[in-house]
Design an enzyme around this catalytic site. Structure first.
Site, short mmCIF file in Angstrom:
data_model
loop_
_atom_site.label_atom_id
_atom_site.label_comp_id
_atom_site.label_asym_id
_atom_site.label_seq_id
_atom_site.Cartn_x
_atom_site.Cartn_y
_atom_site.Cartn_z
N CYS A 2 0.83 -1.19 0.00
CA CYS A 2 0.00 0.00 0.00
C CYS A 2 0.88 1.26 0.00
O CYS A 2 2.00 1.25 0.47
CB CYS A 2 -0.92 0.09 1.20
SG CYS A 2 -1.86 -1.40 1.50
N ARG A 27 2.97 0.28 -5.44
CA ARG A 27 2.91 -0.42 -4.15
C ARG A 27 1.64 -1.22 -3.98
O ARG A 27 1.46 -1.91 -2.98
CB ARG A 27 3.02 0.60 -3.01
CG ARG A 27 4.29 1.41 -3.05
CD ARG A 27 4.25 2.50 -2.02
NE ARG A 27 4.53 1.99 -0.70
CZ ARG A 27 5.72 1.98 -0.12
NH1 ARG A 27 6.76 2.45 -0.76
NH2 ARG A 27 5.88 1.50 1.09
N TRP A 73 -2.93 -2.69 -1.53
CA TRP A 73 -2.64 -4.07 -1.93
C TRP A 73 -3.20 -4.91 -0.79
O TRP A 73 -2.70 -4.86 0.34
CB TRP A 73 -1.14 -4.29 -2.09
CG TRP A 73 -0.78 -5.65 -2.57
CD1 TRP A 73 -0.75 -6.08 -3.87
CD2 TRP A 73 -0.41 -6.79 -1.77
NE1 TRP A 73 -0.38 -7.41 -3.91
CE2 TRP A 73 -0.17 -7.87 -2.65
CE3 TRP A 73 -0.27 -7.00 -0.40
CZ2 TRP A 73 0.22 -9.13 -2.22
CZ3 TRP A 73 0.11 -8.27 0.04
CH2 TRP A 73 0.36 -9.31 -0.86
N ASN A 99 -0.48 1.71 6.08
CA ASN A 99 0.31 0.75 5.29
C ASN A 99 1.02 -0.15 6.29
O ASN A 99 1.66 0.34 7.22
CB ASN A 99 1.33 1.54 4.46
CG ASN A 99 2.42 0.66 3.88
OD1 ASN A 99 2.19 -0.50 3.58
ND2 ASN A 99 3.60 1.21 3.73
N GLY A 100 0.88 -1.45 6.14
CA GLY A 100 1.52 -2.39 7.07
C GLY A 100 0.56 -3.49 7.44
O GLY A 100 -0.49 -3.65 6.82
N GLU A 490 14.82 -17.16 -13.44
CA GLU A 490 14.28 -15.84 -13.78
C GLU A 490 13.31 -15.93 -14.96
O GLU A 490 12.25 -15.30 -14.95
CB GLU A 490 15.45 -14.88 -14.09
CG GLU A 490 15.06 -13.47 -14.51
CD GLU A 490 14.23 -12.70 -13.50
OE1 GLU A 490 14.01 -13.18 -12.38
OE2 GLU A 490 13.75 -11.61 -13.87
N LYS A 494 9.38 -14.84 -14.74
CA LYS A 494 8.78 -13.85 -15.64
C LYS A 494 7.51 -14.40 -16.27
O LYS A 494 6.50 -13.71 -16.36
CB LYS A 494 9.75 -13.44 -16.77
CG LYS A 494 10.94 -12.61 -16.40
CD LYS A 494 10.63 -11.17 -16.09
CE LYS A 494 10.34 -10.97 -14.64
NZ LYS A 494 11.40 -10.67 -13.73
N GLU A 497 4.59 -14.75 -13.60
CA GLU A 497 3.99 -13.55 -13.02
C GLU A 497 3.17 -12.74 -14.02
O GLU A 497 2.21 -12.10 -13.62
CB GLU A 497 5.02 -12.68 -12.30
CG GLU A 497 6.06 -12.07 -13.20
CD GLU A 497 7.09 -11.27 -12.42
OE1 GLU A 497 6.78 -10.71 -11.38
OE2 GLU A 497 8.25 -11.22 -12.89
N HIS A 513 16.00 -35.88 -12.01
CA HIS A 513 15.71 -36.30 -10.63
C HIS A 513 14.25 -36.01 -10.25
O HIS A 513 13.93 -35.98 -9.08
CB HIS A 513 16.67 -35.62 -9.66
CG HIS A 513 18.10 -35.96 -9.92
ND1 HIS A 513 18.64 -37.20 -9.63
CD2 HIS A 513 19.10 -35.27 -10.52
CE1 HIS A 513 19.91 -37.24 -9.99
NE2 HIS A 513 20.20 -36.06 -10.55
N LYS A 612 4.51 -3.69 -7.32
CA LYS A 612 5.91 -3.48 -7.70
C LYS A 612 6.83 -3.51 -6.48
O LYS A 612 7.99 -3.90 -6.58
CB LYS A 612 6.02 -2.12 -8.41
CG LYS A 612 7.41 -1.79 -8.93
CD LYS A 612 7.77 -2.65 -10.10
CE LYS A 612 9.20 -2.42 -10.57
NZ LYS A 612 9.73 -3.63 -11.24
C1 F6R Z 1 9.71 -10.09 -10.29
C2 F6R Z 1 9.82 -9.01 -9.35
C3 F6R Z 1 9.89 -9.34 -7.90
C4 F6R Z 1 10.93 -8.44 -7.22
C5 F6R Z 1 10.93 -8.66 -5.70
C6 F6R Z 1 12.01 -7.84 -5.02
O1 F6R Z 1 9.68 -9.61 -11.59
O2 F6R Z 1 9.83 -7.88 -9.71
O3 F6R Z 1 10.16 -10.68 -7.69
O4 F6R Z 1 12.19 -8.72 -7.76
O5 F6R Z 1 9.69 -8.32 -5.19
O6 F6R Z 1 11.83 -6.49 -5.27
P1 F6R Z 1 13.01 -5.46 -5.06
O7 F6R Z 1 14.06 -5.78 -6.05
O8 F6R Z 1 12.37 -4.13 -5.29
O9 F6R Z 1 13.49 -5.65 -3.66
#
Ligand code: F6R
Length: 617
Positions: A2, A27, A73, A99-100, A490, A494, A497, A513, A612
């Site tokens: 949030c 957020r 969020w 927020n929290g 990774e 990608k 998500e 395995h 994000k």
């Molecule tokens: C995936 C993604 C998340 C962030 C994770 C850490 O695409 O963006 O997995 O990498 O939430 O976020 P930061 O790097 O901001 O600490």
């Protein structure tokens, strides 16, 4: 998670609130709301969905020079209008954004219900609003100190909370007056002239004022249009440290791209140039970092490095482990930040702890760094957002300078983090085993990186065709070895998500395995296999998948002509030294998930259930 904003001053609050919420939308974007304190009353508007829905519902905003805003969020209770903030306490005498996470909210709620408080939401935050109202009920007004009663009520309420909060609160009977408080969830105060701002981070404030106060845990700020003061929750006034606001402003328009994610994928060559600018020193064949704050003695005495982070940043930590161990011969341990905090591993003296984070706001990473710092270890940040909470809390660090990353799926931050880690490997290596000649070669390779990414990006049309072919898959395997094992993780993340397709990343040899049981004609496997030490081994793994009827996509070196005889689809990337391969092989994987998500009609930049910046544990 949030994001929260607040304003008190001489202007109408609404414009700052809505603009600030847009900047904090990373957020969380389940629902949003604002409260604007007009002449007579507080007008509250809430809406499910994005900030734009809130702005549409608000129409012409009511006038008022005091206000709060929130973008949510969901943690407690689904994304509904009732659960959107601001929340009301008592009979409307308290209006709050939070927020929290309040861990003991149920017990507090039960107590408040017994006292007759009525709840209209399923959130933990509404509990705080009612608690403050209860605090007011218990605190008689005084004539000589008009603010004291409100401050006492907030202090009393937050004294009962277990969990984390960044909150801002206004009072129906106290126009022009706002209290903010922080524990565990970041909060900043923007100090203007005759106006003050509150926000979860500096981004809403940048451009409004260049003076900022970072509230510390247990601190409260009391704001009016005439001034502000900061108090400790228990021990009264504290000295305020007003700092210059360093937030970097960056390009935040789409610039002709359909999505931020695509734009950010294409920005990678420049992002890497920025990450390297001024940091490669030809004279000593090493890298230079102004902000690590390590003396030469400290640098040489480093015996172990811990790299920690979450999600994509954890993947770049894995890449860093390979790089630093191979090039600098320092033992590296990679920890999920969320585990490091509670695992309590023995950490020897002379251990450096790096927190890797794009946003600099990730709660788990911040908590892990604080925990290791508390135990006396040096904590450093590899971070993109200037002035963020983690940048503030660390003993030093390296900024990525990748520019704002708006798409929720991290792309240019990953490659920039890997690039910084490669430079750190060079830096540490040159204080011990790495020769001048090897240092020179590494620098030369690093300088070629942006051009190599530019070349890798030319595979876009080819990747789009592969995406068309596999867009309906329900499961995808990603397999790679050594430096390309983290890339496999990774690539899978990608895809998951943004396209909601189940995907798993594995070290290619681990496939036999267990995961090989998943292989069938409908489960494609993406092999990340540029030429290198384990190429032949990975090729055998690919044959094993083919033998079981699984479709195979290869991410292979441009010179590899043989691979086309085995793989169903081949995407080529330029030849690169092994330690830099993950920075290049990830590019087609980013594009693959992007195109699949677009073809499936997904919201690429704001995927469901995500945010994000993950500011709750
Ligand atoms: C995936 C993604 C998340 C962030 C994770 C850490 O695409 O963006 O997995 O990498 O939430 O976020 P930061 O790097 O901001 O600490």
């Amino acid at each position: 998670m949030c994001g929260i904003v607040g304003y008190v001053g001489g202007e109408d609050a609404a414009e700052f609130l809505i603009d600030g919420l847009r900047r904090l939308e990373y957020r969380g974007y389940d629902s949003a709301g604002v409260a604007i304190f007009g002449d007579a009353d507080i007008a509250i508007t809430r809406s499910v969905g994005r900030i734009q829905s809130l702005a549409d519902r608000l129409g012409t905003p009511p006038p008022g020079t005091l206000g709060l805003g929130h973008t949510r969020w969901a943690t407690h209770g689904p994304a509904t209008e009732e659960n959107a903030h601001p929340h009301i306490g008592g009979d409307g005498e308290v209006v709050l954004v939070h927020n929290g996470v309040i861990e003991n909210y149920q017990a507090l709620k039960d107590g408040l219900i017994e006292k007759g408080y009525q709840f209209t939401s399923a959130t933990d935050s509404e509990v705080i609003a009612h608690l403050i109202a209860e605090g007011l009920a218990q605190t008689p007004p005084t004539d000589d100190q008009p603010h004291a009663r409100y401050v006492t009520a907030v202090q009393w309420a937050i004294g009962q909370l277990r969990g984390t909060y960044g909150l801002a609160v206004v009072f129906r009977d106290k126009p022009g007056f706002l209290i903010a408080a922080r524990f565990g969830s970041p909060l900043v105060i923007g100090v203007g002239r005759g106006e003050y701002f509150v926000a979860s981070d500096a981004s809403p404030i940048a451009g409004r004022t260049d003076r900022i106060v970072y509230l510390a845990d247990h601190q409260l700020a009391v704001l009016t249009a005439d001034g502000f003061s900061v108090l400790h929750r228990d021990s009264g006034k504290v000295r305020v440290n007003i700092q210059p606001l360093e937030a970097e402003s960056g390009e935040v328009s789409l610039n002709g791209y359909e999505h931020y994610m695509l734009k950010e994928i294409y920005e990678q060559p420049d992002a890497l140039r920025n990450a390297m600018r001024g940091r490669l020193n030809d004279q000593d064949a090493t890298a230079v970092f102004g902000g690590l704050n390590l003396t030469p003695q400290q640098l040489r005495s480093v015996e172990r490095i811990i790299l920690t982070g979450c999600g994509t940043s954890w993947h770049s930590a894995l890449v860093g482990e390979y790089m630093i161990e191979e090039l600098a011969r320092i033992p590296v341990c990679v920890e999920y930040a969320s585990e490091l905090r509670y695992r309590n591993p023995p950490i020897e003296n002379n251990t450096l702890v790096f927190g890797i984070t794009q946003s600099g706001e990730t709660a788990d990473t911040l908590a892990a760094l604080n925990e290791t710092k508390r135990k006396g270890h040096r904590t450093l940040a590899i971070c993109n957002v200037v002035g963020s909470s983690i940048a503030q809390a660390s003993d030093g660090g390296v900024y990525l300078h990748a520019g704002p990353e708006i798409g929720v799926a991290s792309t240019k931050a990953f490659t920039s983090q890997c690039c910084v880690l490669a430079m750190l490997a060079l830096y540490f290596g040159r204080t011990r085993h790495t020769s001048f000649e090897t240092g020179e070669r590494i620098i030369e390779d690093l300088r070629r990186l942006p051009a190599m990414i530019e070349q890798a990006l030319t595979c876009d049309a080819e990747v789009r065709k592969v995406a068309e072919k596999y867009q309906s898959a329900s499961n995808v395997l990603y397999l790679g070895r050594r430096y390309n094992f983290p890339t496999a993780l990774e690539g899978a993340l990608k895809l998951k998500e943004i396209s909601y397709i189940h995907a798993e990343g594995y070290p290619a040899a681990e496939m036999k395995h267990g995961p090989i049981a998943l292989v069938d004609a409908d489960t494609p496997s993406v092999f990340i296999m540029p030429r290198g030490t384990t190429y032949d081994k990975v090729l055998s793994n690919m044959e094993e998948v083919k033998a079981r009827g699984g479709p195979v996509i290869a991410i292979a070196s441009s010179e590899d002509t043989e691979i086309r005889k085995i793989a169903d689809d081949v995407i080529t990337i330029p030849e690169a030294p092994e330690f830099l391969q993950p920075i290049i092989t990830v590019v087609p994987l980013q594009l693959l998930s992007y195109h699949i998500a677009v073809l499936r009609g997904c919201d690429v930049d704001k995927p469901r259930n995500l945010a994000k910046s993950v500011t709750v544990e």
